[in-house]
Design an enzyme around this catalytic site. Structure first.
Site, PDB file in Angstrom:
ATOM      1  N   GLU A 119       0.833  -1.214   0.000  1.00 39.59           N
ATOM      2  CA  GLU A 119       0.000   0.000   0.000  1.00 39.59           C
ATOM      3  C   GLU A 119       0.860   1.253   0.000  1.00 39.59           C
ATOM      4  O   GLU A 119       0.564   2.232  -0.692  1.00 39.59           O
ATOM      5  CB  GLU A 119      -0.942  -0.029   1.208  1.00 39.59           C
ATOM      6  N   GLU A 144      -3.526  -9.602   4.093  1.00 36.45           N
ATOM      7  CA  GLU A 144      -4.285  -9.270   5.298  1.00 36.45           C
ATOM      8  C   GLU A 144      -5.398 -10.266   5.591  1.00 36.45           C
ATOM      9  O   GLU A 144      -5.716 -10.541   6.758  1.00 36.45           O
ATOM     10  CB  GLU A 144      -4.888  -7.861   5.166  1.00 36.45           C
TER      11      GLU A 144
END
Length: 703
Positions: free
Chosen positions: A106, A126
């Protein structure tokens, strides 16, 4: 500047190096360092561009999971950092190597350009912790790479290679040679142009037939998620990237992230994440003790277990010699190993060249003396104490001084095995789980006289072999099989009372286990449990064990390997209810005068899981397990307990120990002393504590 982010100039390029070893997780101090570095470089007219790079072995391996439970305002400001990178007036180039996972990817997507070494792995894992990307990953990734590929990465959590990322457009350039040098040159060119990319990733418009795409995707994800909520929340967040403006999609992602983070499933998965790392610590061993180097290995026995163990060494690049007394058995064992490797190659997970490389590391022998030079020897022979003692006596005489001798016993007293040698300080148990080349769990059994270096070496070897090693003490069955003995006995008791094996197994499926107790027994081989029960009956002074499971085995039904056990396997490995086994069960009930009754799924689930919990509490109090979380790791990796439930001990804490104890006391009244509550469980409930508090009764972990 934060010490976690170092600043230096390479001509007109400011290099920001993340310095948070070992893998540069996004901990407190990292965002502050990045922001300060940007401000410093922006204020310097000589700086035309930036490179953001990771020091050591990785770019940014992800968010700091330890901060997940902190209040939002105390968590590292990843979103703010990414926004700062994205809006920076001078080009920022992410230079990636090692891993760029989760928050690391990210952050990279917040940069204007991305370059990488070819060994890089990128991904959004995640979901494997029961959450979703929470810093724009679900919004930016679908704008950078094809939507289907982005959705697959986010929903599965599986990483992709640098080459694939470059092909998709996630990486602008693959750097050959020195990454920093190549990244600085790239940044210098970007800085000299004086322009940022014409379109930022956040401004990309996704123009696809969303309704049709997400209808199909939802059906697929729901089927593959198997009751997990995070994959579906990932899908919902990605849907927001398509249907909403970027900032609204980002807000929606944040809401879904919090929903996932607060779920019991995420708590369970994060518990196992930390428990696995904690399991590597050995109570009472000083961290200064260093492992020996293992350059070669020996394995006794070329059967299913011995062959699987040998494959682990070959997979790790360690030469291994397999001893077998019988030439035919040796030839069959080596052929099985080759077939296993070739089947893996057919699935595309190995090349034929790699098959040959691994086979070249495995040498078969009929001569016991060929084990003489091995650094580490593991026996995988018949589960009989007399046989084990004889084998270890011979190993002691043949193997070189300093060689570690390990038994793969699943139940026997490793102290007694060690006494058969003149080197008990270098003898321990290494209990692999079948199939040994597949199952990740390895119980490292710590006998009384084993020395610290042998233990540390074995824990390190487990990592080298790609196993999750858990140190346990000596008792009948150690941790896993001691507990599964109670679990299996309770399953049999419920069938005696009136439940069917299918009902019992289905209750465990509903909890999330891939197999119930009877399916598991059939797969492992019913003759294994039969031998253990007969040994235990004789040790207790009884002539023999005579349960319906014993009768099934005595009828020649040993499980999948004979085509019939509790179930029949006429169609391969699919268990089918079998009238022969049903009749044996009915006859056993009738002989004992049992009137069958109905059992609810709730009762079946509680009686199976709470037997694990109660026995686990006894094991913990006896010091057989170092910590409750070790028991959870053993059950997740060795017995299929769902990681989203966190293992049986964590599951009990989720239910509430006081509630678990109340049910155990009720079962004690109904079913007798097999349900006598563990004293530790009673004490913890009385004192309002949890299993984590039970650590205070054990030596401190110092390694």
């Amino acid at each position: 500047m934060s010490e976690m982010v170092l600043y230096e100039k390479h001509g007109p390029v400011a290099v920001l190096t993340i310095n948070n070893p070992p893998v540069n997780v996004f901990s407190p101090g990292v965002p502050e360092g990045i922001k300060a570095g940007l401000e410093r470089g922006n204020a310097d007219p000589e700086v035309k561009a930036f490179v953001l790079i990771g020091g050591g072995r990785s770019f940014i391996a992800g968010a700091d999971v330890k901060t997940f439970n902190l209040p939002r305002e105390q968590q590292p400001d990843m979103r703010g950092t990414i926004a700062k990178l994205e809006a920076n007036p001078k080009p920022v180039v992410a230079a990636m190597h090692g891993n760029a996972l989760g928050g690391g990817l990210e952050v990279a997507m917040g940069c204007h350009y991305r370059v990488a070494s070819r060994a890089l792995k990128v991904g959004q894992p995640e979901v494997k912790l029961g959450v979703i990307p929470g810093a724009g990953g679900t919004q930016r990734l679908p704008r950078v790479i094809p939507l289907q590929e982005a959705l697959t990465m986010i929903v599965t959590g599986n990483p992709i290679s640098a080459e694939k990322a470059h092909e998709f457009g996630l990486i602008d350039e693959l750097i050959e040679g020195d990454l920093l040098e190549g990244a600085v040159q790239f940044a210098q060119r970007a800085g000299e142009s004086g322009e940022l990319p014409k379109i930022r990733d956040r401004d990309v418009k996704l123009d696809i037939p969303a309704h049709m795409f997400f209808n199909v995707a939802t059906e697929r994800v729901r089927k593959e998620a198997r009751g997990l909520i995070a994959p579906l929340l990932c899908l919902e967040a990605v849907k927001g990237a398509v249907e909403l403006p970027f900032d609204e999609g980002l807000q929606r992602e944040g809401e879904l992230f919090l929903q996932a983070q607060r779920s019991d499933q995420s708590r369970g998965l994060r518990h196992i994440f930390f428990a696995e790392r904690e399991a590597a610590k050995i109570n009472g061993v000083d961290r200064s003790v260093k492992p020996r180097e293992i350059r070669s290995a020996g394995v006794l026995g070329a059967g299913t277990m011995g062959g699987g163990i040998a494959m682990n060494f070959a997979n790790a690049g360690i030469p291994v010699t397999i001893y077998e007394a019988n030439a035919e058995n040796l030839e069959r064992g080596l052929a099985t190993i080759r077939r296993n490797y070739e089947n893996t190659a057919k699935k595309g997970r190995l090349t034929l060249e790699q098959v040959e490389e691994r086979m070249a590391l495995i040498r078969g022998t009929l001569s016991f003396e060929d084990l003489a030079d091995a650094d580490y020897v593991i026996e995988a022979v018949f589960e009989d104490m007399n046989v084990k003692r004889e084998v270890f006596g011979r190993l002691d005489a043949v193997c070189k001084p300093g060689a570690i001798l390990a038994s793969n016993t699943s139940t026997l007293d490793v102290n007694e095995i060690a006494r058969a040698t003149s080197r008990p300080e270098q003898v321990l148990g290494m209990h692999f789980f079948s199939p040994a080349n597949v199952m990740k769990l390895l119980e490292i059994v710590r006998p009384d006289k084993v020395d610290d270096q042998t233990l540390v070496t074995s824990v390190q070897l487990a990592k080298t072999l790609g196993k999750v090693g858990v140190v346990v003490g000596v008792c009948d069955g150690f941790v896993g099989n001691r507990m599964i003995n109670q679990y299996g006995r309770e399953a049999q008791q419920m069938v005696e009372e009136g439940a069917s094996p299918r009902q019992v197994d289905d209750a465990m499926h509903a909890l999330g286990l891939p197999m119930g107790p009877f399916e598991m027994s059939d797969m492992a081989g019913l003759d294994i449990g039969y031998a253990i029960r007969q040994r235990q009956a004789q040790e207790a002074g009884r002539e023999k064990s005579d349960t319906f499971m014993d009768r099934i085995v005595e009828a020649g039904r040993k499980g999948q390997k004979t085509g019939a056990g509790v179930y029949s396997y006429a169609n391969g490995r699919t268990p089918e209810v079998d009238p022969v086994a049903e009749q044996i069960i009915q006859d056993s009930r009738a002989e004992k005068g049992v009137e069958p009754r109905e059992l609810t799924q709730e009762e079946i689930t509680k009686r199976l899981v709470y037997q694990l919990v109660n026995e686990g509490a006894k094991i913990l109090e006896e010091g057989i397990a170092q910590r409750a979380s070790d028991i959870d790791v053993i059950y997740v990796y060795g017995y299929g307990f769902p990681a989203s439930r966190g293992g049986p001990m964590h599951y009990a804490e989720t239910v509430g120990l006081e509630n678990v104890l109340a049910d155990i006391k009720e079962f004690h009244e109904q079913h007798g002393d097999t349900w006598k509550p563990a004293p530790l469980l009673e004490r913890l409930v009385r004192e309002g504590k949890t299993f984590r508090d039970a650590l205070s009764a054990q030596p401190s972990a110092v390694s």
